[in-house]
Design a protein around this motif. Structure first.
Motif, PDB file in Angstrom:
ATOM      1  N   ALA A  41     -44.529  17.362  78.317  1.00  0.00           N
ATOM      2  CA  ALA A  41     -44.312  17.837  76.945  1.00  0.00           C
ATOM      3  C   ALA A  41     -43.999  19.332  76.940  1.00  0.00           C
ATOM      4  N   LEU A  42     -44.752  20.103  77.719  1.00  0.00           N
ATOM      5  CA  LEU A  42     -44.498  21.544  77.804  1.00  0.00           C
ATOM      6  C   LEU A  42     -43.122  21.827  78.398  1.00  0.00           C
ATOM      7  N   PRO A  47     -38.620  25.708  72.127  1.00  0.00           N
ATOM      8  CA  PRO A  47     -39.485  26.893  72.031  1.00  0.00           C
ATOM      9  C   PRO A  47     -40.497  26.798  70.879  1.00  0.00           C
ATOM     10  N   GLU A  48     -40.093  26.216  69.765  1.00  0.00           N
ATOM     11  CA  GLU A  48     -40.998  26.075  68.628  1.00  0.00           C
ATOM     12  C   GLU A  48     -42.117  25.079  68.934  1.00  0.00           C
ATOM     13  N   GLU A  49     -41.756  23.947  69.551  1.00  0.00           N
ATOM     14  CA  GLU A  49     -42.755  22.945  69.918  1.00  0.00           C
ATOM     15  C   GLU A  49     -43.720  23.501  70.964  1.00  0.00           C
ATOM     16  N   ARG A  50     -43.182  24.228  71.920  1.00  0.00           N
ATOM     17  CA  ARG A  50     -44.021  24.816  72.962  1.00  0.00           C
ATOM     18  C   ARG A  50     -45.006  25.818  72.359  1.00  0.00           C
ATOM     19  N   ALA A  51     -44.549  26.592  71.403  1.00  0.00           N
ATOM     20  CA  ALA A  51     -45.436  27.563  70.743  1.00  0.00           C
ATOM     21  C   ALA A  51     -46.587  26.855  70.037  1.00  0.00           C
ATOM     22  N   LEU A  52     -46.312  25.723  69.405  1.00  0.00           N
ATOM     23  CA  LEU A  52     -47.368  24.957  68.740  1.00  0.00           C
ATOM     24  C   LEU A  52     -48.358  24.385  69.749  1.00  0.00           C
ATOM     25  N   LEU A  53     -47.859  23.929  70.897  1.00  0.00           N
ATOM     26  CA  LEU A  53     -48.740  23.400  71.934  1.00  0.00           C
ATOM     27  C   LEU A  53     -49.627  24.510  72.507  1.00  0.00           C
ATOM     28  N   VAL A  54     -49.041  25.676  72.756  1.00  0.00           N
ATOM     29  CA  VAL A  54     -49.815  26.800  73.291  1.00  0.00           C
ATOM     30  C   VAL A  54     -50.854  27.251  72.271  1.00  0.00           C
ATOM     31  N   GLU A  55     -50.482  27.238  71.002  1.00  0.00           N
ATOM     32  CA  GLU A  55     -51.432  27.584  69.944  1.00  0.00           C
ATOM     33  C   GLU A  55     -52.610  26.610  69.931  1.00  0.00           C
ATOM     34  N   ILE A  85     -48.692  29.208  82.026  1.00  0.00           N
ATOM     35  CA  ILE A  85     -48.440  30.535  82.599  1.00  0.00           C
ATOM     36  C   ILE A  85     -47.079  30.580  83.266  1.00  0.00           C
ATOM     37  N   ALA A  86     -46.755  29.550  84.029  1.00  0.00           N
ATOM     38  CA  ALA A  86     -45.453  29.503  84.715  1.00  0.00           C
ATOM     39  C   ALA A  86     -44.305  29.494  83.706  1.00  0.00           C
ATOM     40  N   LEU A  87     -44.444  28.729  82.647  1.00  0.00           N
ATOM     41  CA  LEU A  87     -43.385  28.676  81.624  1.00  0.00           C
ATOM     42  C   LEU A  87     -43.281  29.994  80.871  1.00  0.00           C
TER      43      LEU A  87
END
Length: 91
Positions: A41-42, A47-55, A85-87
């Motif tokens: 998923a990551l 970028p928007e979806e990834r930001a929500l996952l990181v949040e 971290i890698a992403l």
């Protein structure tokens, strides 16, 4: 699930899967096989979806035990932290 995230032409399916993942990020991240789904998923997220996952991983500001802390100490969850971290280091 991983196939839907990577190859689904129907955005509703992908969005539904991402919402479920975001709401259950901690329990899925600490599971041997479900953590692979989180990694995918990551990797496949916009970028928007990834930001929500990181949040979701970072948790609420006043949470004494945010998901990130638990994941760092978990044998499967720590791989998700490493992936984030890698992403984040990619240009």
């Amino acid at each position: 699930v991983q196939h839907v995230m990577e190859h689904s032409g129907r955005p509703g399916d992908r969005q539904h899967v991402m919402n479920i993942i975001r709401k259950n990020i901690l329990s899925l991240s600490c599971h041997k096989y479900a953590s692979n789904v989180i990694e995918k998923a990551l990797q496949c997220a916009t970028p928007e979806e990834r930001a929500l996952l990181v949040e979701a991983i970072c948790g609420q500001q006043n949470d004494p035990h945010p998901p990130l802390l638990v994941m760092m100490r978990d044998r499967f969850g720590n791989y998700i932290v490493q992936r984030v971290i890698a992403l984040a280091q990619l240009p």
